[in-house]
Design an enzyme around this catalytic site. Structure first.
Site, mmCIF file in Angstrom:
data_model
loop_
_atom_site.group_PDB
_atom_site.id
_atom_site.type_symbol
_atom_site.label_atom_id
_atom_site.label_comp_id
_atom_site.label_asym_id
_atom_site.label_seq_id
_atom_site.Cartn_x
_atom_site.Cartn_y
_atom_site.Cartn_z
ATOM 1 N N SER A 70 -5.218 3.450 14.081
ATOM 2 C CA SER A 70 -6.508 3.905 13.445
ATOM 3 C C SER A 70 -7.540 2.666 13.237
ATOM 4 O O SER A 70 -7.342 1.754 13.118
ATOM 5 C CB SER A 70 -6.010 4.271 11.859
ATOM 6 N N GLY A 130 -10.477 12.346 -3.213
ATOM 7 C CA GLY A 130 -10.329 13.892 -3.515
ATOM 8 C C GLY A 130 -10.891 14.782 -2.492
ATOM 9 O O GLY A 130 -11.145 15.863 -2.803
ATOM 10 N N SER A 133 -8.814 13.411 3.104
ATOM 11 C CA SER A 133 -8.712 12.558 4.331
ATOM 12 C C SER A 133 -7.155 12.806 4.823
ATOM 13 O O SER A 133 -7.114 12.712 6.119
ATOM 14 C CB SER A 133 -9.037 11.047 3.870
ATOM 15 N N ASP A 178 -5.695 22.310 1.300
ATOM 16 C CA ASP A 178 -6.320 21.199 2.293
ATOM 17 C C ASP A 178 -6.142 21.396 3.703
ATOM 18 O O ASP A 178 -7.136 21.453 4.323
ATOM 19 C CB ASP A 178 -5.616 19.632 1.741
HETATM 20 P P1 ADP Z 1 -7.096 12.255 -0.063
HETATM 21 O O1 ADP Z 1 -6.468 13.216 0.771
HETATM 22 O O2 ADP Z 1 -7.579 12.509 -1.355
HETATM 23 O O3 ADP Z 1 -8.104 11.340 0.540
HETATM 24 P P2 ADP Z 1 -4.398 11.120 0.047
HETATM 25 O O4 ADP Z 1 -3.868 10.120 -1.040
HETATM 26 O O5 ADP Z 1 -3.744 12.467 -0.011
HETATM 27 O O6 ADP Z 1 -6.034 11.080 -0.450
HETATM 28 O O7 ADP Z 1 -4.549 10.423 1.358
HETATM 29 C C1 ADP Z 1 -4.975 9.115 1.703
HETATM 30 C C2 ADP Z 1 -4.247 8.376 2.760
HETATM 31 O O8 ADP Z 1 -4.187 9.194 3.878
HETATM 32 C C3 ADP Z 1 -4.389 6.896 2.909
HETATM 33 O O9 ADP Z 1 -3.864 6.133 1.861
HETATM 34 C C4 ADP Z 1 -4.046 6.787 4.155
HETATM 35 O O10 ADP Z 1 -2.755 6.351 4.166
HETATM 36 C C5 ADP Z 1 -4.371 8.088 4.946
HETATM 37 N N1 ADP Z 1 -5.509 8.089 5.679
HETATM 38 C C6 ADP Z 1 -6.604 8.900 5.394
HETATM 39 N N2 ADP Z 1 -7.381 8.400 6.290
HETATM 40 C C7 ADP Z 1 -7.116 7.431 6.914
HETATM 41 C C8 ADP Z 1 -7.811 6.804 8.318
HETATM 42 N N3 ADP Z 1 -8.861 6.966 8.548
HETATM 43 N N4 ADP Z 1 -6.723 6.093 8.959
HETATM 44 C C9 ADP Z 1 -5.518 5.598 8.496
HETATM 45 N N5 ADP Z 1 -4.927 6.293 7.492
HETATM 46 C C10 ADP Z 1 -5.749 7.195 6.723
HETATM 47 MG MG MG Z 2 -4.615 14.324 0.497
#
Ligand code: ADP
Ligand code: MG
Length: 390
Positions: A70, A130, A133, A178
């Site tokens: 990533s 939220g 991601s 989601d």
């Molecule tokens: P949300 O989905 O609301 O953003 P979550 O806690 O469900 O929050 O997911 C966030 C997690 O997803 C991060 O802690 C990471 O582990 C993973 N993540 C999100 N974007 C990336 C990225 N661009 N590269 C690597 N991991 C990511």
């Molecule tokens: Mg999430």
């Protein structure tokens, strides 16, 4: 997503893995317009996709190796993580790599012969705000593998597999909203989704054409207890359904709510949770009806009522989210509410285009006056769902 982004992600893939990727895919984050915490109660939700996406360059492998990278880990200095698809096991990984590996695991569990992959990804969806991601990450990987391995799975099927990856492999008890939003949304539309059978309806949602805007205000707050609290709410809803003798709270009709609350007696906690879910399902149906009849401005108060219900009955708001909502409304917004799981993350604000500047400035000033970290405010226009971009 620009062509440039796809090209840059492909270029980085080539640096990391020494060959061009077979393709590049994108999957968006989302905001939920209305329908919060209803998705694990078999209820209704209404998200739309953001222009922010997770982009993945991917090639197949035949040797059982899964390599993951990533661009967003350690400022692109994180190494390539190498795993074997045969070794993937639920809850064995506490890192970001659990999301993409979980998808490979879920596909293989479902009988699909995924024999490895090289994956490089980069995302503009802010993590932990939220805005989903995590789902963007899962769905982009699932779609890429679906195309490359010619699995023929539909968007909703990919969403189910991604949810299973997050529930079982990552170990987060999330609903289906989601992943379905990321996989199935369409530009210019909000997705009216029945989470019981995943039936969908694309509802035209073009605020700009009607002189309005929808702002997303990321409070930058992430409460560490959100996961445990999410589980508690979920368990409370299940208790309510069991006490009422229904399969899920979705089965309690809005006009039977008072009778249902009476039957719950003095279990105040469960009564509050049930009231939120049943009224929230009703609010989703109200918003759909208003949008379909062209009465878009009238959804404002419904959104605001949804916030009050999340704050007072479901009790998952926080001072920062309440401040966004109260300040926006006091400065002319048509409606506002927290969006997503709660305890931080983002709020949405519906406003006349002419009021956007005042609303934004007043929220920023209120945060400064309260001593809160400055919020990130951006306009959300319903964007496309997951797709191949190269
Ligand atoms: P949300 O989905 O609301 O953003 P979550 O806690 O469900 O929050 O997911 C966030 C997690 O997803 C991060 O802690 C990471 O582990 C993973 N993540 C999100 N974007 C990336 C990225 N661009 N590269 C690597 N991991 C990511
Ligand atoms: Mg999430």
């Amino acid at each position: 997503m620009s062509v440039d982004t796809a090209a840059a992600v492909a270029e980085r893939f080539k640096e990391l893995y020494g060959a061009e990727p077979e393709g590049v895919w994108a999957a968006p984050g989302r905001v939920n317009l209305i329908g919060e915490h209803t998705d694990y109660n078999d209820g209704f939700v209404m998200p739309f996709a953001l222009p922010h996406t997770a982009v993945a360059a991917v090639s197949r492998r035949t040797d059982g190796v899964l390599r993951l990278h990533s661009a967003d880990i350690d400022g692109d200095a994180g190494g390539v993580v190498e795993l074997r698809v045969d070794d993937l096991a639920p809850e064995s990984d506490r890192n970001w790599t659990a999301y993409p590996s979980g998808v490979v695991w879920a596909l293989r569990q479902a009988g699909h012969a995924v024999t490895g992959a090289d994956i490089h990804l980069a995302s503009t969806v802010p993590a932990g705000a939220g805005l989903s991601s995590s789902a963007a990450l899962e769905v982009v990987v699932a779609l890429a593998l679906n195309d490359l391995y010619d699995l023929g799975l539909k968007g909703w099927q990919l969403a189910r597999l991604c949810q299973r990856a997050e529930n079982v492999y990552v170990g987060a008890p999330v609903g289906i909203m989601d992943q379905t939003a990321s996989a199935c949304c369409e530009a210019g539309h909000a997705l009216f989704l029945d989470t019981r059978d995943l039936s969908q309806k694309q509802i035209p949602f073009d605020l700009a054409a009607e002189g309005m805007r929808l702002l997303v205000v990321d409070t930058q707050v992430k409460h560490s207890h959100s996961e445990g609290e999410y589980g508690k709410r979920r368990a409370g809803c299940e208790k309510g359904a069991a006490l009422l003798g229904v399969g899920a709270l979705r089965d309690v009709a809005y006009d039977e709510l008072d009778a249902a609350l009476d039957r719950l007696g003095d279990d105040e906690e469960v009564r509050r949770l049930v009231r939120h879910i049943v009224t929230e399902d009703q609010r989703v149906e109200q918003v759909v009806a208003l949008l379909e009849s062209g009465d878009t401005r009238a959804i404002g108060p419904v959104l605001t009522a949804g916030h009050a219900s999340l704050r007072d009955d479901f009790r998952i708001s926080c001072p920062e989210l309440d401040l966004v909502v109260d300040t926006a409304l006091a400065n002319g917004a048509l409606g506002a509410r927290m969006t997503g799981g709660g305890f931080g993350g983002s709020a949405i604000v519906l406003a006349e285009a002419a009021d956007v500047e005042t609303v934004t400035k007043s929220v920023e000033e209120a945060f400064a006056a309260a001593g809160f970290t400055a919020p990130r405010v951006f306009e959300a226009v319903p964007a496309a769902g997951a797709r191949r971009v190269r």
